[in-house]
Design an enzyme around this catalytic site. Structure first.
Site, PDB file in Angstrom:
ATOM      1  N   HIS A  47       0.835  -1.218   0.000  1.00 13.91           N
ATOM      2  CA  HIS A  47       0.000   0.000   0.000  1.00 13.91           C
ATOM      3  C   HIS A  47       0.857   1.250   0.000  1.00 13.91           C
ATOM      4  O   HIS A  47       1.669   1.469   0.901  1.00 13.91           O
ATOM      5  CB  HIS A  47      -0.910   0.019   1.220  1.00 13.91           C
ATOM      6  CG  HIS A  47      -2.010   1.022   1.129  1.00 13.91           C
ATOM      7  ND1 HIS A  47      -3.217   0.771   0.522  1.00 13.91           N
ATOM      8  CD2 HIS A  47      -2.079   2.306   1.560  1.00 13.91           C
ATOM      9  CE1 HIS A  47      -3.991   1.833   0.585  1.00 13.91           C
ATOM     10  NE2 HIS A  47      -3.323   2.788   1.209  1.00 13.91           N
ATOM     11  N   ASP A  49       0.175   5.569  -0.955  1.00 10.15           N
ATOM     12  CA  ASP A  49      -0.843   6.566  -1.291  1.00 10.15           C
ATOM     13  C   ASP A  49      -0.323   7.719  -2.135  1.00 10.15           C
ATOM     14  O   ASP A  49      -0.968   8.780  -2.192  1.00 10.15           O
ATOM     15  CB  ASP A  49      -1.461   7.122  -0.001  1.00 10.15           C
ATOM     16  CG  ASP A  49      -2.513   6.193   0.584  1.00 10.15           C
ATOM     17  OD1 ASP A  49      -3.497   5.916  -0.116  1.00 10.15           O
ATOM     18  OD2 ASP A  49      -2.342   5.746   1.731  1.00 10.15           O
ATOM     19  N   GLU A 162      -9.002   1.410  -2.407  1.00  6.42           N
ATOM     20  CA  GLU A 162      -9.105   1.438  -0.945  1.00  6.42           C
ATOM     21  C   GLU A 162     -10.494   1.903  -0.530  1.00  6.42           C
ATOM     22  O   GLU A 162     -10.715   3.074  -0.265  1.00  6.42           O
ATOM     23  CB  GLU A 162      -8.022   2.352  -0.363  1.00  6.42           C
ATOM     24  CG  GLU A 162      -7.935   2.257   1.150  1.00  6.42           C
ATOM     25  CD  GLU A 162      -6.824   3.094   1.734  1.00  6.42           C
ATOM     26  OE1 GLU A 162      -6.440   2.828   2.884  1.00  6.42           O
ATOM     27  OE2 GLU A 162      -6.336   4.012   1.049  1.00  6.42           O
ATOM     28  N   HIS A 189     -13.357   1.559   3.702  1.00 10.78           N
ATOM     29  CA  HIS A 189     -12.323   2.437   4.235  1.00 10.78           C
ATOM     30  C   HIS A 189     -12.791   2.824   5.641  1.00 10.78           C
ATOM     31  O   HIS A 189     -13.121   1.934   6.436  1.00 10.78           O
ATOM     32  CB  HIS A 189     -12.073   3.647   3.319  1.00 10.78           C
ATOM     33  CG  HIS A 189     -10.879   4.445   3.743  1.00 10.78           C
ATOM     34  ND1 HIS A 189     -10.943   5.777   4.076  1.00 10.78           N
ATOM     35  CD2 HIS A 189      -9.585   4.078   3.923  1.00 10.78           C
ATOM     36  CE1 HIS A 189      -9.750   6.213   4.433  1.00 10.78           C
ATOM     37  NE2 HIS A 189      -8.900   5.202   4.357  1.00 10.78           N
ATOM     38  N   HIS A 230      -8.798  -1.912   7.388  1.00  6.12           N
ATOM     39  CA  HIS A 230      -9.875  -0.929   7.630  1.00  6.12           C
ATOM     40  C   HIS A 230     -11.233  -1.576   7.896  1.00  6.12           C
ATOM     41  O   HIS A 230     -12.183  -0.876   8.250  1.00  6.12           O
ATOM     42  CB  HIS A 230     -10.044   0.031   6.444  1.00  6.12           C
ATOM     43  CG  HIS A 230      -8.969   1.056   6.307  1.00  6.12           C
ATOM     44  ND1 HIS A 230      -8.864   2.142   7.134  1.00  6.12           N
ATOM     45  CD2 HIS A 230      -7.941   1.145   5.418  1.00  6.12           C
ATOM     46  CE1 HIS A 230      -7.816   2.876   6.771  1.00  6.12           C
ATOM     47  NE2 HIS A 230      -7.236   2.286   5.727  1.00  6.12           N
ATOM     48  N   HIS A 251      -2.303  -3.327   4.689  1.00  6.48           N
ATOM     49  CA  HIS A 251      -1.503  -2.426   5.536  1.00  6.48           C
ATOM     50  C   HIS A 251      -2.130  -2.367   6.930  1.00  6.48           C
ATOM     51  O   HIS A 251      -2.803  -1.416   7.292  1.00  6.48           O
ATOM     52  CB  HIS A 251      -1.360  -1.031   4.914  1.00  6.48           C
ATOM     53  CG  HIS A 251      -2.635  -0.310   4.591  1.00  6.48           C
ATOM     54  ND1 HIS A 251      -3.626  -0.842   3.817  1.00  6.48           N
ATOM     55  CD2 HIS A 251      -3.071   0.940   4.940  1.00  6.48           C
ATOM     56  CE1 HIS A 251      -4.616   0.021   3.696  1.00  6.48           C
ATOM     57  NE2 HIS A 251      -4.306   1.112   4.384  1.00  6.48           N
ATOM     58  N   ASP A 320       2.385   1.829   3.984  1.00  4.41           N
ATOM     59  CA  ASP A 320       1.428   2.944   4.055  1.00  4.41           C
ATOM     60  C   ASP A 320       2.112   4.290   3.845  1.00  4.41           C
ATOM     61  O   ASP A 320       1.627   5.332   4.302  1.00  4.41           O
ATOM     62  CB  ASP A 320       0.671   2.933   5.380  1.00  4.41           C
ATOM     63  CG  ASP A 320      -0.698   3.610   5.300  1.00  4.41           C
ATOM     64  OD1 ASP A 320      -1.108   4.002   4.190  1.00  4.41           O
ATOM     65  OD2 ASP A 320      -1.357   3.745   6.347  1.00  4.41           O
TER      66      ASP A 320
END
Length: 407
Positions: A47, A49, A162, A189, A230, A251, A320
């Site tokens: 993961h 971002d 995600e 999420h 999540h 993650h 992450d």
């Protein structure tokens, strides 16, 4: 003349100096072994971002964006606590494969989540295409291995969504994402969907609704990894029970070491082993130490715990980066992965082969099994899941104008 006490003092200084030199030598040796592991096996991170930061900082305008430069010297990246990634640091970190997150926030649910997700998929694909000598779009195990064996070596780039709010309660959109290259979806999420519960909100589905079960089965049929980071505990348990294929936590870290709702409790970790899946450890200090600060050794403790509990074959890496505003000391950005593996070697708890599994062989095994389940379902004639109506859309603007009683 030197007296006895002075001789002892000199001897102590010499022994200390020898110990320091020896320790430094061992550190260098462990780091070289770690680098050799990452030469042989594609380090696969679950993961990152960066694509969302590209949207925040650049509004997805990447024609003039230079990822192949040191972004620590370029604004606004140099001023952001969320910026940990560029091509020079990816190379230094010996990253072999990266799941890039096509993330859109929960505020987009029942609004423009689908459009925004498509735009994030687009920017990932455009970024990969912009650097064809450095990146390779990957949708399979074969693609990852091909990128890793290329000369010069390329970073296999995979797409993960995600949050299940991105499908707009539509199985057709889920299928369309797969056709665009998406290879995992996190079921939620930080918000519930009408069909699955998030770890961040009070449960409503208390597992998976009928539509949620169809989502899981359709992901199995497509060959899309089911990601449970999540996701609420009851929904997680339901998904693991239902899925024919191994699942992942892209993650997440260990609840017993840090009782944060984003982390995974022991009973689910045990069921993950039965399922054959993988938990990819998150580096965010809030999930590692339940505190604003952590170290590389604190992160290593999560790896050690998982290895002791379920074995080295069910663990991976999900840093992450670019999605957090604090990082552990020693794991400041994507360049630090070799140091992580050197730290695990230092503990004496991991063999070289186990670290190869951790680096990438475990997630490749999971992906192969997901691909096999997909192929078996196709061979057996499994048809796409259908649902006559979307779940409760919680007030989104939708049209039923195409329904008619006319024949």
């Amino acid at each position: 003349m030197v007296n006895r006490n002075e001789r002892r003092a000199v001897a102590c200084i010499l022994l200390t100096a020898i110990a320091v030199v020896a320790a430094a030598s061992y550190d260098r040796e462990r780091l070289e072994i770690a680098k050799q592991i990452l030469e042989e096996v594609p380090l696969t991170d679950g993961h990152n971002d960066l694509p969302w930061n590209i949207r925040k900082f650049l509004r997805n305008q990447i024609n003039d964006f230079e990822l192949d430069t040191d972004l620590t010297q370029v604004e606004p990246w140099s001023k952001s606590k969320y910026s940990h990634t560029d091509l020079p640091r990816l190379r230094k970190g010996m990253v072999g494969a990266q799941f890039w997150s096509a993330f859109v926030p929960c505020a987009a649910q029942n609004k423009d989540a689908v459009q925004l997700t498509l735009e994030q998929i687009d920017v990932i694909r455009r970024l990969v295409a912009k650097y064809p000598h450095q990146f390779q779009l990957a949708t399979s195990v074969t693609d990852i291995l091909e990128a890793h064996s290329a000369r010069p070596r390329k970073i296999a780039s995979l797409i993960g969504i995600e949050g299940g709010h991105s499908i707009g309660n539509s199985l057709g959109i889920l299928r369309s994402y797969y056709q665009l290259g998406v290879r995992y979806m996190t079921l939620t999420h930080t918000c519930n969907t009408p069909w699955a519960d998030s770890a961040n909100e009070a449960p409503v589905a208390n597992g998976l609704t009928e539509f949620g079960e169809k989502v899981v089965r359709e992901m199995n049929r497509l060959g899309m990894l089911i990601d449970l980071s999540h996701v609420g505990e009851n929904t997680t348990r339901a998904a693991i029970r239902l899925s024919k294929a191994p699942v992942i936590f892209s993650h997440s870290s260990v609840y017993s070491l840090c009782p944060h709702k984003r982390n995974v409790p022991d009973d689910i970790i045990q069921s993950l082993k039965v399922n054959g899946g993988i938990i990819m450890v998150n580096f965010f200090p809030d999930f590692v130490k339940c505190a604003p600060n952590a170290t590389i050794s604190d992160v290593a403790e999560h790896f050690h715990y998982l290895k002791r509990m379920i074995g080295a074959d069910y663990v991976g890496v999900g840093g992450d980066f670019d999605g957090v505003n604090r990082v552990p000391r020693g794991l400041e950005d994507v360049s630090k992965y070799p140091e992580l593996f050197a730290e695990l070697l230092r503990s004496g708890q991991w063999s070289v082969q186990e670290l190869k599994n951790l680096a990438g062989l475990n997630i490749l095994r999971v992906m192969r099994q997901v691909e096999k389940i997909r192929d078996d379902m196709r061979t057996n004639g499994s048809e796409p899941e259908e649902h006559p109506d979307s779940p409760n859309d919680n007030g989104s603007c939708t049209s039923n104008a195409f329904y008619t009683d006319d024949v």
